[in-house]
Design a protein around this motif. Structure first.
Motif, PDB file in Angstrom:
ATOM      1  N   ASN A  68       0.833  -1.197   0.000  1.00 61.39           N
ATOM      2  CA  ASN A  68       0.000   0.000   0.000  1.00 61.39           C
ATOM      3  C   ASN A  68       0.869   1.248   0.000  1.00 61.39           C
ATOM      4  O   ASN A  68       0.496   2.269   0.554  1.00 61.39           O
ATOM      5  N   TYR A  69       2.037   1.162  -0.616  1.00 63.39           N
ATOM      6  CA  TYR A  69       2.940   2.305  -0.652  1.00 63.39           C
ATOM      7  C   TYR A  69       2.446   3.306  -1.681  1.00 63.39           C
ATOM      8  O   TYR A  69       1.937   2.944  -2.746  1.00 63.39           O
ATOM      9  N   TRP A  70       2.661   4.584  -1.348  1.00 66.23           N
ATOM     10  CA  TRP A  70       2.318   5.639  -2.283  1.00 66.23           C
ATOM     11  C   TRP A  70       3.541   5.928  -3.133  1.00 66.23           C
ATOM     12  O   TRP A  70       4.614   6.246  -2.630  1.00 66.23           O
ATOM     13  N   ILE A  71       3.385   5.807  -4.423  1.00 64.71           N
ATOM     14  CA  ILE A  71       4.477   6.091  -5.350  1.00 64.71           C
ATOM     15  C   ILE A  71       4.087   7.358  -6.103  1.00 64.71           C
ATOM     16  O   ILE A  71       3.117   7.357  -6.859  1.00 64.71           O
ATOM     17  N   PRO A  72       4.829   8.461  -5.872  1.00 65.03           N
ATOM     18  CA  PRO A  72       4.430   9.727  -6.501  1.00 65.03           C
ATOM     19  C   PRO A  72       4.720   9.734  -7.998  1.00 65.03           C
ATOM     20  O   PRO A  72       5.724   9.198  -8.451  1.00 65.03           O
ATOM     21  N   ASN A  73       3.823  10.369  -8.719  1.00 61.52           N
ATOM     22  CA  ASN A  73       4.066  10.552 -10.157  1.00 61.52           C
ATOM     23  C   ASN A  73       4.668  11.943 -10.367  1.00 61.52           C
ATOM     24  O   ASN A  73       4.973  12.653  -9.416  1.00 61.52           O
ATOM     25  N   GLU A  74       4.834  12.349 -11.614  1.00 61.02           N
ATOM     26  CA  GLU A  74       5.494  13.627 -11.905  1.00 61.02           C
ATOM     27  C   GLU A  74       4.691  14.812 -11.357  1.00 61.02           C
ATOM     28  O   GLU A  74       5.257  15.776 -10.849  1.00 61.02           O
ATOM     29  N   ALA A  75       3.372  14.765 -11.475  1.00 56.07           N
ATOM     30  CA  ALA A  75       2.535  15.859 -10.963  1.00 56.07           C
ATOM     31  C   ALA A  75       2.679  15.979  -9.446  1.00 56.07           C
ATOM     32  O   ALA A  75       2.761  17.083  -8.904  1.00 56.07           O
ATOM     33  N   ASP A  76       2.730  14.831  -8.775  1.00 60.78           N
ATOM     34  CA  ASP A  76       2.907  14.852  -7.319  1.00 60.78           C
ATOM     35  C   ASP A  76       4.264  15.435  -6.942  1.00 60.78           C
ATOM     36  O   ASP A  76       4.383  16.200  -5.989  1.00 60.78           O
ATOM     37  N   LYS A  77       5.287  15.087  -7.711  1.00 59.25           N
ATOM     38  CA  LYS A  77       6.622  15.616  -7.429  1.00 59.25           C
ATOM     39  C   LYS A  77       6.665  17.129  -7.622  1.00 59.25           C
ATOM     40  O   LYS A  77       7.266  17.850  -6.819  1.00 59.25           O
ATOM     41  N   LEU A  78       6.022  17.616  -8.684  1.00 60.31           N
ATOM     42  CA  LEU A  78       5.974  19.064  -8.904  1.00 60.31           C
ATOM     43  C   LEU A  78       5.220  19.769  -7.780  1.00 60.31           C
ATOM     44  O   LEU A  78       5.630  20.828  -7.305  1.00 60.31           O
ATOM     45  N   TRP A  79       4.108  19.180  -7.361  1.00 64.25           N
ATOM     46  CA  TRP A  79       3.331  19.766  -6.268  1.00 64.25           C
ATOM     47  C   TRP A  79       4.143  19.790  -4.982  1.00 64.25           C
ATOM     48  O   TRP A  79       4.139  20.791  -4.261  1.00 64.25           O
ATOM     49  N   LEU A  80       4.864  18.701  -4.688  1.00 67.72           N
ATOM     50  CA  LEU A  80       5.692  18.658  -3.488  1.00 67.72           C
ATOM     51  C   LEU A  80       6.833  19.670  -3.555  1.00 67.72           C
ATOM     52  O   LEU A  80       7.169  20.312  -2.552  1.00 67.72           O
ATOM     53  N   ASP A  81       7.419  19.831  -4.742  1.00 62.31           N
ATOM     54  CA  ASP A  81       8.481  20.831  -4.894  1.00 62.31           C
ATOM     55  C   ASP A  81       7.948  22.237  -4.659  1.00 62.31           C
ATOM     56  O   ASP A  81       8.584  23.052  -3.993  1.00 62.31           O
ATOM     57  N   SER A  82       6.760  22.544  -5.205  1.00 65.21           N
ATOM     58  CA  SER A  82       6.197  23.878  -4.995  1.00 65.21           C
ATOM     59  C   SER A  82       5.835  24.082  -3.527  1.00 65.21           C
ATOM     60  O   SER A  82       6.024  25.174  -2.984  1.00 65.21           O
ATOM     61  N   LEU A  83       5.356  23.039  -2.892  1.00 69.22           N
ATOM     62  CA  LEU A  83       5.044  23.130  -1.463  1.00 69.22           C
ATOM     63  C   LEU A  83       6.320  23.374  -0.657  1.00 69.22           C
ATOM     64  O   LEU A  83       6.342  24.200   0.263  1.00 69.22           O
ATOM     65  N   TYR A  84       7.406  22.718  -1.057  1.00 70.20           N
ATOM     66  CA  TYR A  84       8.681  22.925  -0.373  1.00 70.20           C
ATOM     67  C   TYR A  84       9.152  24.365  -0.555  1.00 70.20           C
ATOM     68  O   TYR A  84       9.649  24.990   0.386  1.00 70.20           O
ATOM     69  N   GLU A  85       8.986  24.905  -1.766  1.00 66.01           N
ATOM     70  CA  GLU A  85       9.391  26.287  -2.022  1.00 66.01           C
ATOM     71  C   GLU A  85       8.571  27.258  -1.174  1.00 66.01           C
ATOM     72  O   GLU A  85       9.105  28.238  -0.640  1.00 66.01           O
ATOM     73  N   GLN A  86       7.268  27.000  -1.045  1.00 69.12           N
ATOM     74  CA  GLN A  86       6.431  27.859  -0.202  1.00 69.12           C
ATOM     75  C   GLN A  86       6.887  27.819   1.249  1.00 69.12           C
ATOM     76  O   GLN A  86       6.969  28.848   1.918  1.00 69.12           O
TER      77      GLN A  86
END
Length: 156
Positions: A68-86
Motif C-alpha cells: 500500500n505504498y504511495w508512489i508519486p508521479n510527476e505531478a505529485d513531485k511538482l506539487w511537493l516541490d512547490s510546497l517545499y518552495e512555499q
C-alpha cells in the motif's frame, strides 16, 4: 524379621486401599512414566511452535506481493516541490521578521537607556541638555513658534 502388628498393617492398608506392595510400586512406576511422557510431549510441542515462530518471523524470504505504498508521479513531485518552495519562503520571511523585531527591540532598549528623566516625572529621549535648548514663545498665544526657535546642534 520383625513382626508387624495388625494395627500397623491396617494403617498401611488404609492408604493402599487393600493393594499389595507390588501393586503400589507398579502404580508409582506408571505415574512417573506418565509424568515424564507429558513433560516430553510439552517439550516437543514447544519446540515445534518455536520452529514455526522462527520460520515465520526470521527465516522467511517471502516479500509481500501487495503493498500500500504511495508512489508519486510527476505531478505529485511538482506539487511537493512547490510546497517545499512555499515552506522555504515562509521560513525566510519568518527569519527576516525575527531580525527586524530584534533590531527594533535593540533600538527601543537604546532609546530607553538614553532617556532623560525630569524632576516633574516627564522624560525625553533626546540627548540635549535643558540649558542648550530654550524655545521662544509667541506672546500672542503662548505656543512654541517654529520660526523663532533656536537652532539645535543636531540641525546642522
Amino acid at each position: 524379621m520383625q513382626r508387624r502388628t495388625n494395627k500397623q498393617i491396617e494403617e498401611d492398608n488404609k492408604y493402599r486401599q487393600g493393594r499389595s506392595n507390588e501393586q503400589v510400586e507398579s502404580s508409582y512406576k506408571a505415574l512417573s512414566i506418565a509424568i515424564c511422557g507429558v513433560i516430553a510431549l510439552m517439550l516437543v510441542y514447544g519446540a515445534i511452535e518455536l520452529y514455526k515462530h522462527c520460520e515465520h518471523h526470521y527465516w522467511s524470504n517471502d516479500v509481500p506481493k501487495e503493498n500500500n505504498y504511495w508512489i508519486p508521479n510527476e505531478a505529485d513531485k511538482l506539487w511537493l516541490d512547490s510546497l517545499y518552495e512555499q515552506v522555504k519562503r515562509t521560513e525566510d520571511d519568518v527569519l527576516e521578521l525575527n531580525e527586524s523585531v530584534n533590531r527594533i527591540d535593540r533600538k527601543i532598549d537604546e532609546i530607553m537607556l538614553r532617556r532623560i528623566d525630569y524632576p516633574d516625572g516627564t522624560w525625553d529621549s533626546i540627548k540635549v541638555k535643558p540649558s542648550e535648548f530654550k524655545p521662544k514663545t509667541d506672546k500672542v498665544d503662548g505656543e512654541l513658534s517654529s520660526m523663532n526657535r533656536e537652532k539645535l546642534p543636531t540641525d546642522e
